[in-house]
Design an enzyme around this catalytic site. Structure first.
Site, short mmCIF file in Angstrom:
data_model
loop_
_atom_site.label_atom_id
_atom_site.label_comp_id
_atom_site.label_asym_id
_atom_site.label_seq_id
_atom_site.Cartn_x
_atom_site.Cartn_y
_atom_site.Cartn_z
N ASP A 336 0.87 -1.16 0.05
CA ASP A 336 -0.01 0.02 0.01
C ASP A 336 1.03 1.31 -0.13
O ASP A 336 2.08 1.12 0.17
CB ASP A 336 -0.92 -0.02 1.39
CG ASP A 336 -2.00 0.77 1.08
OD1 ASP A 336 -2.13 1.90 0.12
OD2 ASP A 336 -2.72 1.13 2.12
N ASP A 595 -0.86 -3.89 7.02
CA ASP A 595 -0.95 -3.74 8.44
C ASP A 595 -2.59 -3.39 8.93
O ASP A 595 -2.93 -3.14 9.75
CB ASP A 595 -0.23 -2.57 8.85
CG ASP A 595 -0.65 -1.11 8.01
OD1 ASP A 595 -1.57 -1.26 7.30
OD2 ASP A 595 0.03 -0.21 8.55
N ASP A 599 -5.97 -7.07 5.34
CA ASP A 599 -4.97 -7.30 4.56
C ASP A 599 -4.55 -9.03 5.04
O ASP A 599 -3.66 -9.35 4.36
CB ASP A 599 -3.73 -6.65 5.02
CG ASP A 599 -3.64 -5.25 4.51
OD1 ASP A 599 -4.07 -5.15 3.42
OD2 ASP A 599 -3.45 -4.35 4.96
N ASN A 663 35.57 -37.79 -1.59
CA ASN A 663 36.51 -38.61 -0.55
C ASN A 663 35.81 -39.96 -0.38
O ASN A 663 36.69 -40.95 -0.68
CB ASN A 663 36.83 -37.94 0.47
CG ASN A 663 38.07 -36.66 0.47
OD1 ASN A 663 38.70 -36.68 -0.48
ND2 ASN A 663 38.16 -35.89 1.29
N ASN A 688 35.23 -37.18 9.37
CA ASN A 688 34.11 -36.76 9.26
C ASN A 688 33.57 -35.42 10.31
O ASN A 688 33.26 -34.30 9.98
CB ASN A 688 32.89 -37.51 9.15
CG ASN A 688 31.65 -37.03 8.64
OD1 ASN A 688 31.47 -36.46 7.53
ND2 ASN A 688 30.32 -37.19 9.50
N ASP A 692 33.53 -31.48 9.35
CA ASP A 692 32.49 -30.63 9.70
C ASP A 692 32.65 -29.42 10.61
O ASP A 692 31.77 -28.34 10.44
CB ASP A 692 31.44 -31.57 10.51
CG ASP A 692 30.58 -32.50 9.73
OD1 ASP A 692 30.51 -32.30 8.46
OD2 ASP A 692 30.21 -33.51 10.23
#
Length: 847
Positions: A336, A595, A599, A663, A688, A692
Site C-alpha cells: 500500500d 497492516d 490485509d 573422498n 567426518n 564438519d
C-alpha cells in the site's frame, strides 16, 4: 475422576450461548471483574497454554537425543555395541566418543539458535487486554484462561471462545471459521441452545477478528477446546513448504539414495572378499556417515537463526524462519502507499462545501463523525479530530453504523437539541450514490443530478493534485438507524487530506530495483491521487489499473498483463488476494506489506507476508515477518540479510557435495582393490567430525555483493552439476594420491591410512575456502571464524598422528618427504579446483 477434571469436562459440553451471563459466570467461578492473578495462574496449570497447536517446544534433553535419530547413526551405534561384545573395546569406545562429540556440537549450535529465535519472537508477541485483579492489563494470548474477562476493539484477534457481556456496534469477521464473507453483527442477547455456529450472535470465537465496534466478553473455552481448535485437530493441515524447503528435501532424498546404494554395494563386496563382517559393516556405515549431510538440519537452523538475529538489528523480526530464504528470493514487492511510500501522517488540507469553498459546517460534521466513531481509528479520523476542536457539547451520539470494506463509509447518528442527524462520510463515489440532493450553502439544496458532473470534476481536480478526498453527507433521521437508513442524503462537501511522499523514497525504490525487486502498489485510493504520488516516486510513467477494470478483465487476460502493471488502484480487499495469486502463477516470489484488518488474506497468500509492529493483531498474526518500523529502507536491509542467509546455506550444500562426497566415493572404490580397508571406521568418523567443524562457522562467513545483488532461487540442477563436476575432480586427486602412496612411496598399511587421513582432512577443509565463493580465492576474503577453523583443523590433522590420541586411532608418524608429497597434492588439488570453478561458473553464465 478429580473434581477439576469433572468441571473441565462439564464446561466442554456447555451450551453457554443459551445461558444468561450471571449464571454462566457462576459456572465458570468468575465475575464481570475478571479473575485475580493467583486464580489465573492456577487455571493456566489446569487448562494449559491457550494454543490450538501441539507444543513443538523441545526440552534440552529431547533436542540432544534428536541429534542421534538418523537411521545410519542408530545402525552404527548398534554395530558398535556388537563390536563391544566381540571384545573390540577400544574401537567401540572411540566410535561412541566421536558420535557423542559430533552430536554435542550440533546440539550446542541448534540450542543457541532456538533460544535466539524465541527471544526475537517475544518482541512481536500478540497480546490481549484482560481484566485482572479489577484492572485492565495486557497479557500474551497464550496465557488467557477460561473465566477470563477480555476487552475487544477493531483489529483485535479474539483469544478464545467467549460470551459477550457488553458490546457496542460489534462486527466480527468469522470467515476463518464459518466461511461467512461479510462481518457478523454481534449482541448480548441469549440464544436458543440448538442455534448453529453462525447463529450464535452473543458469542465470539477464537481466531476470528473484530472489524469494528468494541466489546467486553468472558472466555469460556481456550486452546483445543475452542471451535477453531476442534477444526484444527480434525484437519491437522501443515503450512505449505517453501520453495527452499522442498529443494532441501529433494537434495536429502537424492543423497540418501546414493548412500544406501553405496553402503549395500561396499558391504557386499567386502563380504565377497571374505573380510570380517563387523569391520565391513562398520566401514560401510562410517562411509554413509561421511556421505550423508548429517549437519544439514543444524547448519540450516544456525544460518537461519544467525540471519534472523542480524535482521533484528535492522528492525526486521522473523516469525517464520523458513520465510528468510523466500525473503531473499523475492522479486516482486506489493505494498500500500500509506506509511510505506508516504510519511504515514495524514494531515487535513481543508474542508470544502459542494461549491469548493471553505465550510465550517463541513468541518463540524466531519469532526462529529470522526470524534464519535468507536470502530478502528484510522489515520484520517485522527487527522480530522486533531485538526480543530469545535464545540460539540450540545451533540450526543445515539447510534452508529460502522465502516466496512463493502460500503466504504461510516455513519454516526447524533442528537442535537430535539432533532436527530445522520452524518455519513466515506469514499467519494460511495457517498455520492446514497445522495439525492446537494447543499450549496446553508438552507439551499438542489437536486444531485444536475450537479453530479461538477462534483466529480471537483473531486478529480483535487485528486490529481495528490490530495485524498473524502465525501461527506447528512440527513435528518429517526432515533435509530440501520444500513438501509443510508439513502436520500444531502451531499455536504469534501474533506481534503494529504500525506506527502517519504523523504528519499525515490532512492529507496531505485535501490529495490537494483536488487531485482519490482515494486507494485496495491491501494484502495483512487487512481488520480495514486498517479500523482507515482509521478513523484517512479522513474518511469507507471501503468495503472483500477479495481473496476480488474473485474472487467478475464483471469487469462490479467495473467498476461500483470507483470507490466505498476499500480492497482481502487481495489477491493478480495481483489488483493487475486492479484497475488496471479503474480505467483507467473513464477514470481511475491512479498506483500499489510497492516490493516483487510490485509490478512493477502498476507496468507503471499510467499512472504510482511507486517509492522503497529499493525492490527490479525495482520501481525498472519505475517511471516514483522517490521519494527514501517519503512522500505528497513525492508531493503532485511532482503539483503535474507540473501546472505541463502548464500551461506548454499555454501554448505556445495561443500557437502564436493570434497567430502568425492573422498567417500573414492574410498569406497579403492577398498575393492586394496587387500585392506583404506581407512578404519573410527578414522572415517573422526575425519567426518573434523571436516564438519569449519562448516559450522559458515553462518558467519562473508557474502560477496554479487550474491545479494539479485534474487537467488533454489536450483537442484545446479547442485547436481556441482556435485558431479567437483565430486569427480576430488575423486581424481584421491586416486592420484592412492597411486603415489602405493606405487611410488610403497607405504605400509598404517602409513597409507595416516597419509590418506591427513590428506583428506586438510584438502576437505581447505577446499571450503575455494567453493565458498564464485570469485578467485585471492579476491574473496573468508569470515575470520571460518578461516581460523580451517587453519586449526589443518594443524590438528598434521599433528594428530604424532600424539597418543593418534596412536589410539591407529595413526602413526610418517616421514617428512611423505608430508611434502601430501602438501603438493593438496596444493595441486586446490589449484585445479580454482581453475575448474572458473570454467564451471563461466559456462553457467553463458547459458
Amino acid at each position: 475422576m478429580s473434581m477439576e477434571k469433572k468441571e473441565t469436562d462439564a464446561a466442554s459440553d456447555l451450551k453457554y450461548w443459551s445461558i444468561p451471563f450471571i449464571e454462566l459466570a457462576g459456572i465458570l467461578k468468575s465475575s464481570e471483574n475478571g479473575l485475580d492473578a493467583a486464580e489465573a495462574e492456577n487455571r493456566l496449570k489446569q487448562f494449559g497454554w491457550n494454543s490450538i497447536k501441539t507444543s513443538n517446544q523441545q526440552s534440552s534433553f529431547g533436542l540432544f537425543i534428536s541429534q542421534f535419530k538418523s537411521p545410519i547413526i542408530i545402525i552404527l551405534l548398534f554395530a558398535s555395541v556388537l563390536s563391544l561384545f566381540l571384545k573390540d573395546i577400544t574401537n567401540s569406545i572411540i566410535i561412541f566418543c566421536i558420535i557423542l562429540v559430533s552430536g554435542a556440537l550440533s546440539f550446542w549450535q541448534e540450542k543457541g539458535a532456538k533460544g535466539a529465535i524465541a527471544k526475537l519472537l517475544a518482541v512481536v508477541q500478540i497480546k490481549t487486554l484482560v481484566q485482572r485483579d479489577g484492572k485492565k492489563i495486557e497479557i500474551p494470548v497464550s496465557e488467557v484462561v477460561p473465566g477470563e474477562v477480555i476487552w475487544l476493539s477493531a483489529g483485535d484477534i479474539v483469544p478464545g471462545d467467549a460470551q459477550l457481556i457488553h458490546s457496542t456496534d460489534l462486527f466480527v469477521d468469522e470467515a476463518s471459521l464459518t466461511g461467512e464473507t461479510f462481518p457478523v453483527e454481534k449482541n448480548i442477547h441469549t440464544i436458543e441452545s440448538n442455534a448453529t455456529l453462525s447463529q450464535r450472535y452473543n458469542v465470539v470465537y477464537m481466531g476470528t477478528h473484530v472489524v469494528s465496534g468494541s466489546a467486553m466478553a468472558m472466555i469460556v473455552h481456550t486452546g483445543k477446546k475452542t471451535e477453531l481448535g476442534k477444526v484444527a485437530q480434525e484437519l491437522s493441515v501443515l503450512p505449505p513448504a517453501t520453495e527452499f524447503e522442498v529443494g532441501i528435501r529433494k537434495f536429502g532424498y537424492m543423497l540418501m539414495e546414493i548412500t544406501l546404494l553405496l553402503v549395500l554395494v561396499i558391504f557386499a563386496i567386502n563380504i565377497y572378499f571374505h573380510r570380517p563382517v563387523i569391520d565391513s559393516l562398520l566401514f560401510s556405515l562410517a562411509l554413509a556417515v561421511g556421505l550423508t549431510p548429517q549437519l544439514l538440519p543444524a547448519i540450516i537452523s544456525i544460518n537461519l537463526a544467525h540471519g534472523a538475529k542480524n535482521m533484528a538489528k535492522s528492525k526486521v523480526i522473523v516469525k517464520k524462519l523458513s520465510s528468510i530464504e523466500n525473503f531473499g528470493s523475492m522479486n516482486v514487492l506489493c505494498s500500500d502507499k500509506t506509511g510505506t511510500l508516504t510519511e504515514g501522517e495524514v494531515k487535513v488540507k481543508d474542508f470544502f462545501n459542494a461549491k469548493g469553498d471553505q465550510s465550517e459546517k463541513t468541518l463540524l460534521y466531519a469532526y462529529l463523525n470522526s470524534f464519535f466513531e468507536t470502530g478502528f481509528q484510522n489515520p484520517m479520523d485522527k487527522a480530522i479530530v486533531s485538526h480543530a476542536s469545535p464545540d460539540i457539547s450540545s451533540y450526543k451520539k445515539t447510534d452508529e453504523i460502522p465502516y466496512d470494506f463493502i460500503r466504504k463509509r461510516l455513519s454516526i447518528l447524533v442528537q442535537h437539541e430535539k432533532s436527530n442527524v445522520l452524518i455519513t462520510k466515506g469514499a467519494f463515489y460511495n457517498i455520492l450514490e446514497i445522495c439525492k440532493t446537494v447543499e450549496l450553502e446553508e438552507g439551499k439544496q438542489v437536486p444531485l443530478e444536475p450537479m453530479r458532473e461538477d462534483l466529480q470534476n471537483r473531486f478529480e481536480a483535487l485528486s490529481k493534485q495528490g490530495y485524498r478526498v473524502i465525501g461527506l453527507a447528512y440527513k435528518d433521521a429517526t432515533a435509530q438507524i440501520t444500513k438501509q437508513s443510508e439513502t436520500d442524503l444531502v451531499f455536504l462537501g469534501f474533506i481534503v487530506l494529504f500525506d506527502p511522499p517519504k523523504e528519499g523514497i525515490l532512492d529507496t525504490i531505485k535501490e529495490l530495483n537494483e536488487l531485482g525487486v519490482n515494486l507494485k502498489i496495491i491501494t484502495g485510493d483512487n487512481r488520480y491521487v495514486t498517479a500523482q504520488l507515482a509521478s513523484k516516486i517512479f522513474s518511469h510513467t507507471p501503468v495503472i489499473v483500477t479495481g473496476k477494470e480488474l473485474y472487467e478483465m478475464s483471469t487469462q487476460a490479467l495473467l498476461q498483463q500483470i507483470d507490466a502493471i505498476d499500480i492497482f488502484a481502487e481495489v477491493e480487499p478480495n481483489q488483493k488476494e487475486h492479484i497475488l495469486v496471479l503474480l505467483k502463477k507467473k513464477g514470481n516470489v511475491v512479498g506483500y506489506i499489510g497492516d490493516g484488518i483487510n490485509d490478512a488474506s493477502a498476507l496468507h497468500v503471499a510467499d512472504v507476508g510482511i507486517s509492522v509492529d503497529t499493525a492490527v493483531d490479525v495482520a501481525k498474526e498472519s505475517a511471516d515477518i514483522v517490521l519494527l518500523e514501517k519503512n522500505l529502507n528497513v525492508l531493503i536491509a532485511g532482503v539483503k540479510e535474507g540473501r546472505k542467509t541463502f548464500a551461506n546455506t548454499m555454501k554448505y550444500i556445495f561443500m557437502a557435495t564436493s570434497a567430502n562426497f568425492g573422498n567417500m566415493f573414492s574410498m569406497a572404490g579403492i577398498s575393492v582393490f586394496l587387500p585392506f580397508l583404506p581407512l578404519l571406521p573410527v578414522q572415517i568418523l573422526l575425519m567426518n567430525l573434523l571436516t564438519d567443524l569449519p562448516e559450522m562457522t559458515i553462518a558467519t562467513d562473508r557474502v560477496e555483493e554479487d550474491q545479494i545483488a539479485k534474487p537467488r532461487r533454489w536450483n537442484i540442477g545446479l547442485v547436481k552439476r556441482f556435485m558431479v563436476v567437483f565430486g569427480l575432480l576430488s575423486s581424481v586427486f584421491d586416486f592420484i594420491t592412492f597411486g603415489i602412496l602405493i606405487l611410488l612411496l610403497h607405504v605400509s598399511e598404517i602409513e597409507f591410512r595416516t597419509a590418506w587421513f591427513m590428506e583428506s582432512v586438510i584438502s576437505a577443509s581447505a577446499i571450503v575456502l575455494i567453493v565458498r565463493t564464485r570469485k578467485s580465492i585471492f579476491k574473496s576474503r573468508p569470515g575470520k571464524y571460518l578461516a581460523a577453523a580451517v587453519v586449526a583443523i589443518g594443524i590438528m590433522a598434521m599433528a594428530l598422528p604424532y600424539t597418543e590420541l593418534g596412536r589410539l586411532m591407529a595413526l602413526t608418524a610418517i616421514p617428512s618427504h611423505d608430508l611434502l608429497v601430501i602438501a603438493l597434492i593438496v596444493l595441486s588439488y586446490m589449484a585445479s579446483t580454482e581453475l575448474v570453478k572458473y570454467c564451471f561458473y563461466k559456462i553457467i553464465r553463458e547459458k
